[in-house]
Design a protein around this motif. Structure first.
Motif, short mmCIF file in Angstrom:
data_model
loop_
_atom_site.label_atom_id
_atom_site.label_comp_id
_atom_site.label_asym_id
_atom_site.label_seq_id
_atom_site.Cartn_x
_atom_site.Cartn_y
_atom_site.Cartn_z
N THR A 123 1.02 -1.26 0.10
CA THR A 123 -0.23 -0.12 0.11
C THR A 123 0.80 1.17 -0.03
OG1 THR A 123 -2.07 -1.37 1.16
CG2 THR A 123 -2.17 0.76 1.04
N ARG A 124 2.28 1.12 0.59
CA ARG A 124 3.32 2.43 0.77
C ARG A 124 3.54 2.56 -0.60
NH1 ARG A 124 4.52 0.74 5.84
NH2 ARG A 124 6.41 -0.36 5.24
N MET A 125 3.83 1.27 -1.60
CA MET A 125 4.46 1.51 -2.00
C MET A 125 4.05 2.09 -3.08
SD MET A 125 7.26 -1.37 -1.98
CE MET A 125 7.94 -1.68 -3.87
N ALA A 126 2.44 1.70 -3.55
CA ALA A 126 1.57 2.47 -4.35
C ALA A 126 0.78 3.96 -4.12
CB ALA A 126 0.18 0.99 -4.31
N ALA A 127 0.89 3.79 -2.85
CA ALA A 127 0.20 5.54 -2.71
C ALA A 127 0.85 6.45 -3.69
CB ALA A 127 0.71 5.79 -1.32
N GLY A 128 -0.33 6.97 -4.36
CA GLY A 128 0.46 8.24 -4.94
C GLY A 128 0.98 8.41 -6.57
N ARG A 129 0.90 6.71 -6.42
CA ARG A 129 1.67 6.45 -8.34
C ARG A 129 0.97 6.19 -8.96
NH1 ARG A 129 7.58 3.73 -5.44
NH2 ARG A 129 7.74 5.69 -3.69
N GLY A 130 -0.60 6.22 -8.84
CA GLY A 130 -0.98 5.23 -10.47
C GLY A 130 -1.66 6.36 -10.92
N ALA A 131 -2.34 5.93 -12.37
CA ALA A 131 -2.59 7.06 -12.96
C ALA A 131 -4.28 7.87 -12.49
CB ALA A 131 -3.08 6.28 -14.31
N CYS A 132 -4.65 6.79 -11.62
CA CYS A 132 -5.57 7.74 -11.07
C CYS A 132 -5.99 7.36 -9.64
CB CYS A 132 -6.90 6.97 -11.84
SG CYS A 132 -7.08 5.41 -11.70
N SER A 133 -7.13 7.49 -8.78
CA SER A 133 -6.31 7.57 -7.28
C SER A 133 -7.52 6.27 -6.72
CB SER A 133 -8.06 7.98 -6.59
OG SER A 133 -9.28 7.91 -6.81
#
Length: 482
Positions: free
Chosen positions: A363-373
């Motif tokens: 979850t930490r690694m994915a946070a804020g790094r996606g093409a959307c929310s």
């Protein structure tokens, strides 16, 4: 169709005491035609009424209108108004109730905005046949066919994301764009576009009819008016409920025959879990639910009763959210399957202690790094579940289970046609299928694949076919769902 209830005098749900759709004549008897507004008047009205979006992000409506108007002046272009009625959340029905039963209230708000902005077109995005039929009938009844149209899109969780909706209307695959492009600057056909949720436009119509002062007679000073909510989960009387902002959440749960004993999911699958004690004390507003540790989000309330396993329910949703992603960026392609796989391991009591750390790390690694929310919303869901159901997690770590079955209280189905099947006489435990279908297929302690009983989500069918083709023992196959 789900039941419709109200606490206090109805506004959005006025006239829905009996089943059926309000046609043009019935609508006008309840809601007189609103007077047209200029752009400045519309902005002033939305500011006075403190109108915010009702689709999840709660963005101030006046700022959206001003941004579209400024972009149109700057570019010397036309504008478009878009009604987002896609409602991809499995547990939500509030927008469908409006689309099916009070379509003219939505069109009142949309035409107000279109007139104020001088928009050339109104587009209503929907995902189901009944919504499309109701809105098309309303367009015909009002003589708006030259100005308004309905676009039907696939019913998926991510279809309602703003960028995905615009792409779908433009004839492209309805997934979030790789980079953030604001619809207010460049939306439908590349034009400045006012994009807001179906309830937002209905609220605008009510606000215009009542005026800011009468509109604020219910609700709170910071959040005047009513809130439309979908209450499902373990509620004995699931319903779409209109309630004044600031009303006690406990009263709403009582009305729908739900006990806040285990936990309550507020805001939907991109929302957060709060404890039963916090739910009883909470007030129904953006501020009230934020103070309780949750979010109003898309207006979804899902209490969870004591009969079902909370972690098993959340594992099903985590798998659903992983499958419903666009699969176009690293956090969705890699992070969400890892989260889903780890949550399944926790729910099944397999290496449960390390599974919790895997969930937090992914979850930490994915946070804020996606093409959307979508990765951030999924992370909020799973992390709040670990916190609220910490005692259950401890039982799963210690005993392998909490002793309760998974009843499927939280809806988590995807459109799927096929499921995986293994011929165990041929399987040698190579593990290639688990590598291809991360988060869906896992290896057990003997290094043999554990295949889910659920059908394969449609988006993952190509990967499933690759897994079947990669199996050196020819042990894996796809068969029709039963």
């Amino acid at each position: 169709m789900i039941a419709v209830r109200h606490i206090g005098p109805p506004r959005l749900t006025a006239g829905l005491e009996t089943p059926g759709r309000l046609d043009w004549d019935a609508h006008r008897r309840l809601h007189p035609a609103p007077r047209p507004l200029t752009c400045d008047q519309l902005v002033a009205l939305a500011e006075a009424g403190r109108l915010h979006g009702r689709g999840g992000a709660a963005f101030p409506f006046a700022r959206k209108v001003r941004a579209v108007a400024d972009a149109a002046v700057r570019r010397r272009s036309r504008t478009v108004v878009v009604v987002n009625g896609t409602e991809g959340e499995p547990g939500s029905a509030k927008d469908k109730v409006l689309l099916h039963r009070v379509p003219h209230l939505i069109l009142d708000g949309a035409t107000l905005a279109a007139t104020a902005l001088g928009s050339s077109e109104i587009v209503i995005g929907v995902t189901d046949e009944e919504s499309a039929a109701s809105m098309n009938a309303a367009i015909t009844e009002r003589g708006l066919a030259a100005r308004a149209r309905v676009v039907r899109l696939p019913e998926r969780f991510i279809t309602g994301e703003g960028g995905a909706l615009v792409r779908g209307i433009n004839g492209k695959r309805p997934i979030p764009p790789g980079r953030k492009v604001r619809a207010a600057s460049r939306g439908v056909d590349g034009l400045p576009t006012l994009l807001s949720n179906a309830e937002t436009y209905a609220q605008l119509a009510v606000l215009t009819g009542l005026g800011p002062r009468r509109y604020a007679r219910v609700g709170t000073s910071a959040e005047p008016g009513t809130v439309l909510l979908t209450v499902t989960g373990s509620a004995r009387f699931p319903a779409v409920v209109e309630t004044p902002a600031g009303a006690p959440l406990g009263h709403l749960l009582d009305l729908c025959g739900a006990r806040a004993t285990e936990g309550v999911l507020v805001g939907g699958y991109h929302g957060a879990w709060i404890t039963g004690e916090a739910a009883i004390r909470a007030r129904i507003s953006r501020q009230g639910l934020r103070e309780a540790g949750g979010t109003l989000g898309a207006g979804i309330i899902m209490p969870l009763g004591r009969r079902t396993c909370p972690l098993g329910e959340c594992a099903r949703v985590a798998r659903y959210l992983a499958a419903e992603s666009a699969g176009q960026c690293g956090p969705c392609r890699l992070g969400l399957p890892d989260i889903a796989g780890a949550f399944a391991a926790l729910a099944e009591g397999r290496d449960a202690a390390s599974a919790q750390e895997t969930i937090r790390r992914a979850t930490r690694m994915a946070a804020g790094r996606g093409a959307c929310s979508h990765p951030d919303g999924t992370g909020r869901f799973v992390l709040s579940a670990l916190e609220v159901f910490a005692a259950d997690a401890s039982r799963h770590v210690t005993h392998g289970s909490c002793g309760r079955p998974v009843l499927g209280v939280l809806p988590a189905e995807t459109e799927a046609r096929l499921r995986l099947e293994v011929d165990w006489s041929r399987c040698d435990g190579h593990g290639l299928c688990a590598g291809v279908l991360r988060g869906l297929v896992r290896m057990d302690e003997h290094n043999y694949p554990v295949i889910p009983e659920e059908p394969i989500p449609t988006r993952l069918e190509p990967d499933a076919r690759r897994a079947v083709a990669a199996c050196p023992g020819l042990a894996l196959r796809l068969v029709p769902r039963t």
